[in-house]
Design a protein around this motif. Structure first.
Motif, PDB file in Angstrom:
ATOM      1  N   ALA A   1    -117.226 -30.342 -21.264  1.00 47.64           N
ATOM      2  CA  ALA A   1    -117.055 -29.157 -22.120  1.00 47.64           C
ATOM      3  C   ALA A   1    -115.946 -29.417 -23.138  1.00 47.64           C
ATOM      4  O   ALA A   1    -114.802 -29.661 -22.766  1.00 47.64           O
ATOM      5  CB  ALA A   1    -116.707 -27.943 -21.273  1.00 47.64           C
ATOM      6  N   ALA A   2    -116.327 -29.385 -24.416  1.00 46.41           N
ATOM      7  CA  ALA A   2    -115.364 -29.484 -25.507  1.00 46.41           C
ATOM      8  C   ALA A   2    -115.868 -28.598 -26.633  1.00 46.41           C
ATOM      9  O   ALA A   2    -116.903 -28.879 -27.226  1.00 46.41           O
ATOM     10  CB  ALA A   2    -115.212 -30.929 -25.969  1.00 46.41           C
ATOM     11  N   ASP A   3    -115.162 -27.522 -26.890  1.00 47.67           N
ATOM     12  CA  ASP A   3    -115.600 -26.538 -27.875  1.00 47.67           C
ATOM     13  C   ASP A   3    -114.636 -26.480 -29.049  1.00 47.67           C
ATOM     14  O   ASP A   3    -113.411 -26.506 -28.858  1.00 47.67           O
ATOM     15  CB  ASP A   3    -115.689 -25.144 -27.249  1.00 47.67           C
ATOM     16  CG  ASP A   3    -116.663 -25.096 -26.090  1.00 47.67           C
ATOM     17  OD1 ASP A   3    -117.720 -25.747 -26.187  1.00 47.67           O
ATOM     18  OD2 ASP A   3    -116.361 -24.431 -25.088  1.00 47.67           O
ATOM     19  N   ILE A   4    -115.171 -26.366 -30.250  1.00 50.48           N
ATOM     20  CA  ILE A   4    -114.359 -26.215 -31.454  1.00 50.48           C
ATOM     21  C   ILE A   4    -113.981 -24.739 -31.572  1.00 50.48           C
ATOM     22  O   ILE A   4    -114.851 -23.885 -31.642  1.00 50.48           O
ATOM     23  CB  ILE A   4    -115.141 -26.657 -32.700  1.00 50.48           C
ATOM     24  CG1 ILE A   4    -115.548 -28.119 -32.569  1.00 50.48           C
ATOM     25  CG2 ILE A   4    -114.297 -26.440 -33.958  1.00 50.48           C
ATOM     26  CD1 ILE A   4    -116.531 -28.568 -33.637  1.00 50.48           C
TER      27      ILE A   4
ATOM     28  N   LYS B   1    -106.571 -28.669 -39.796  1.00 48.54           N
ATOM     29  CA  LYS B   1    -106.052 -28.455 -38.450  1.00 48.54           C
ATOM     30  C   LYS B   1    -107.223 -27.974 -37.604  1.00 48.54           C
ATOM     31  O   LYS B   1    -107.818 -26.938 -37.884  1.00 48.54           O
ATOM     32  CB  LYS B   1    -104.944 -27.405 -38.447  1.00 48.54           C
ATOM     33  CG  LYS B   1    -104.396 -27.114 -37.066  1.00 48.54           C
ATOM     34  CD  LYS B   1    -103.292 -26.072 -37.134  1.00 48.54           C
ATOM     35  CE  LYS B   1    -102.745 -25.751 -35.758  1.00 48.54           C
ATOM     36  NZ  LYS B   1    -101.700 -24.734 -35.822  1.00 48.54           N
ATOM     37  N   ILE B   2    -107.564 -28.754 -36.583  1.00 50.06           N
ATOM     38  CA  ILE B   2    -108.691 -28.442 -35.705  1.00 50.06           C
ATOM     39  C   ILE B   2    -108.148 -28.163 -34.318  1.00 50.06           C
ATOM     40  O   ILE B   2    -107.408 -28.971 -33.767  1.00 50.06           O
ATOM     41  CB  ILE B   2    -109.682 -29.620 -35.654  1.00 50.06           C
ATOM     42  CG1 ILE B   2    -110.168 -29.961 -37.061  1.00 50.06           C
ATOM     43  CG2 ILE B   2    -110.853 -29.291 -34.742  1.00 50.06           C
ATOM     44  CD1 ILE B   2    -110.918 -31.259 -37.154  1.00 50.06           C
ATOM     45  N   VAL B   3    -108.508 -27.005 -33.774  1.00 47.91           N
ATOM     46  CA  VAL B   3    -108.112 -26.639 -32.417  1.00 47.91           C
ATOM     47  C   VAL B   3    -109.371 -26.647 -31.561  1.00 47.91           C
ATOM     48  O   VAL B   3    -110.361 -26.003 -31.895  1.00 47.91           O
ATOM     49  CB  VAL B   3    -107.445 -25.248 -32.362  1.00 47.91           C
ATOM     50  CG1 VAL B   3    -107.054 -24.901 -30.941  1.00 47.91           C
ATOM     51  CG2 VAL B   3    -106.229 -25.213 -33.278  1.00 47.91           C
ATOM     52  N   MET B   4    -109.315 -27.411 -30.457  1.00 45.51           N
ATOM     53  CA  MET B   4    -110.471 -27.532 -29.575  1.00 45.51           C
ATOM     54  C   MET B   4    -110.086 -27.146 -28.158  1.00 45.51           C
ATOM     55  O   MET B   4    -108.971 -27.403 -27.712  1.00 45.51           O
ATOM     56  CB  MET B   4    -110.989 -28.965 -29.584  1.00 45.51           C
ATOM     57  CG  MET B   4    -111.383 -29.432 -30.953  1.00 45.51           C
ATOM     58  SD  MET B   4    -112.307 -30.931 -30.907  1.00 45.51           S
ATOM     59  CE  MET B   4    -113.796 -30.379 -30.156  1.00 45.51           C
ATOM     60  N   LYS B   5    -111.022 -26.540 -27.463  1.00 43.49           N
ATOM     61  CA  LYS B   5    -110.824 -26.198 -26.058  1.00 43.49           C
ATOM     62  C   LYS B   5    -111.538 -27.259 -25.225  1.00 43.49           C
ATOM     63  O   LYS B   5    -112.742 -27.469 -25.370  1.00 43.49           O
ATOM     64  CB  LYS B   5    -111.387 -24.815 -25.755  1.00 43.49           C
ATOM     65  CG  LYS B   5    -111.170 -24.394 -24.319  1.00 43.49           C
ATOM     66  CD  LYS B   5    -111.657 -22.986 -24.078  1.00 43.49           C
ATOM     67  CE  LYS B   5    -111.375 -22.622 -22.625  1.00 43.49           C
ATOM     68  NZ  LYS B   5    -111.817 -21.260 -22.333  1.00 43.49           N
TER      69      LYS B   5
END
Length: 73
Positions: free
Chosen positions: A63-66, A3-7
């Motif tokens: 902008a895409a951060d893990i 499960k990966i949550v990214m902003k």
């Protein structure tokens, strides 16, 4: 399964749809959803490369951060 949550910086409904479509095209993804907060993309899948996912999202959104990568039972 991971499960990966990214902003991801998404301003409108169209941006959210594009982010979900981009995330769904990555190999190994079984489900994609928006998080509780509207700037979060939650990806669940097997053998998903979080860095490749972030790279694909950064092509469209600067902008895409893990945030988290966790194992799902």
């Amino acid at each position: 399964m991971k499960k990966i949550v990214m902003k991801v910086s998404m301003n409108c409904r169209k941006c959210q749809t594009k982010a979900l479509k981009i995330a769904a095209t990555v190999e190994g993804v079984s489900s994609v959803a928006l998080g509780e907060e509207k700037d979060r993309v939650v990806v669940i899948g097997d053998r998903v490369d979080a860095f490749k996912l972030a790279k694909n999202l950064r092509k469209k959104f600067q902008a895409a951060d893990i945030l988290t990568v966790a194992e799902v039972k």
